[in-house]
Write an enzyme that holds these catalytic residues in place. Structure first.
Site, short mmCIF file in Angstrom:
data_model
loop_
_atom_site.label_atom_id
_atom_site.label_comp_id
_atom_site.label_asym_id
_atom_site.label_seq_id
_atom_site.Cartn_x
_atom_site.Cartn_y
_atom_site.Cartn_z
CD GLU A 135 12.78 29.15 2.24
OE1 GLU A 135 12.67 29.86 1.22
OE2 GLU A 135 13.03 29.62 3.38
CE LYS A 166 10.47 32.10 0.99
NZ LYS A 166 10.77 33.15 -0.02
CE LYS A 188 13.02 36.56 -4.82
NZ LYS A 188 14.38 35.98 -4.84
CG ASP A 204 16.46 29.07 0.63
OD1 ASP A 204 16.44 29.68 -0.46
OD2 ASP A 204 16.82 29.60 1.70
#
Length: 290
Positions: free
Chosen positions: A205, A176, A144, A226
Site C-alpha cells: 500500500e 500497509k 471487511k 490508498d
C-alpha cells in the site's frame, strides 16, 4: 445430503463449514428450547408447501445455503428453481419446499437471513460491476466482512461479478502503512516479507506518488493506491507503465467508479460490497390450502 454436499463443493464452498454455520444459527434461534409459537398453534402432523419469493429485483445467491437450512431442519423435499448469481425480477419464486409445517417455520428465519443478506451483497456488487463495464478494471472485495461469514460473503461478491481479494491473512501478504511504520521502512517490510514467504503474492500500500516510485523498484505483485484522487491514479498508471498491477482503494463510490476505472488501474477495492450492502427483500409464503 450427498447431492447438497456436491453442489456446495462445485460452488467453491465447504459443506462442513456451511453445515456448522446452519447448526449454530438454528441453535441460536432455539436457545436450547423449542419454537413455542409453532408448537402451540400448529399440529405436529400438518404438512405445507411454501415458496421463497423475491419482493424486489436483484441478483440472488445463497440458495444452496437455504437448502442446507431446510435439510438440517428436516425438510428434505425442496427444489431450487434458479441458479446462483441469477438476475431475477420481483415476484420470482426461488425455492419451493414441501414438508412438516413446524419444520418449515423453524427453517424460515435462518434461511431468509442467509438468503437476503447474501443476495443483497450480490445485488450491490452487480451494480458496481455494471458501472465499470467497458473498461479493463475489475471490482474486488476486501476483508471487511462479517466475522464467521467471510467465505459466504466473498462467494456472494463472486456471484455479483466481482473478483475476490485474499480470503485470509495467510493466503497473501499486504504491506500497509502500519506494517511500514512498525518495520521502519517500506524496504525493510518488503525484504522481510519476501524472504520469509517467497512463494506468496505480495501487495504494498502507498499513499503518495513518491512512495509509488520507491515501491515499483521492488516489483511487488500489486501496488495499492490508498485514498488517491482520480488524477493521482492517472499519474500512477503512467508511472507504472504496465510494470505492476495497481489497485485503487478509499474514497470510491459507485458514482465515481467509472472515472477511477478509466484511469487504467487493474482493480477497485470496495469494502462496501460486504460491510454496507442492504439485504434483498425476499419472503417465505405458504401456499393457501396446501
Amino acid at each position: 445430503m450427498n447431492q447438497l454436499r456436491d453442489n456446495l463443493k462445485k460452488l467453491g464452498l465447504s459443506p462442513n463449514h456451511i453445515f456448522q454455520l446452519v447448526k449454530d444459527s438454528i441453535g441460536e434461534d432455539l436457545a436450547g428450547g423449542e419454537d413455542i409459537t409453532s408448537v402451540a398453534t400448529i399440529s405436529s402432523s400438518q404438512v405445507s408447501t411454501a415458496d421463497f419469493t423475491t419482493r424486489a429485483s436483484g441478483v440472488v445467491s445463497g440458495l444452496h445455503v437455504v437448502a442446507a437450512v431446510l435439510e438440517y431442519c428436516g425438510v428434505t423435499h425442496y427444489e431450487v428453481l434458479v441458479d446462483e448469481g441469477a438476475k431475477v425480477a420481483a415476484g420470482k419464486v426461488l425455492i419451493t419446499a414441501q414438508g412438516n409445517t413446524q419444520k418449515i417455520l423453524l427453517a424460515e428465519r435462518t434461511a431468509l437471513n442467509f438468503l437476503s443478506h447474501l443476495s443483497g451483497i450480490s445485488t450491490l456488487t452487480s451494480k458496481w460491476v455494471a458501472e465499470v463495464e467497458g473498461t479493463k478494471c475489475q471490482i474486488r472485495d476486501t476483508r471487511k466482512t462479517t466475522p464467521g461469514l467471510r467465505t459466504l460473503e466473498k462467494f456472494a461478491t463472486r456471484m455479483g461479478g466481482a473478483t475476490n481479494h485474499r480470503l485470509s491473512l495467510s493466503e497473501a501478504a499486504l504491506i500497509k502503512d502500519n506494517h511500514i511504520v512498525a518495520a521502519g521502512t517500506i524496504s525493510a517490510a518488503f525484504t522481510a516479507t519476501k524472504k520469509m514467504f517467497p512463494g506468496k503474492s505480495l501487495e504494498v500500500e502507498v499513499d503518495s506518488i513518491d512512495q509509488l516510485k520507491e515501491v515499483i523498484e521492488f516489483k511487488p505483485d500489486v501496488i495499492l493506491l490508498d485514498n488517491m484522487s482520480v488524477q493521482l491514479c492517472q499519474e500512477a498508471v503512467a508511472i507504472a507503465a504496465g510494470k505492476v498491477r495497481l489497485e485503487a482503494s478509499g474514497g470510491l463510490t459507485i458514482e465515481n467508479a467509472k472515472a477511477y476505472a478509466n484511469t487504467g488501474v487493474t482493480y477497485l477495492a470496495v469494502g462496501s460490497l460486504t460491510h454496507s450492502a442492504p439485504a434483498l427483500d425476499i419472503g417465505l409464503d405458504f401456499r393457501k390450502g396446501k
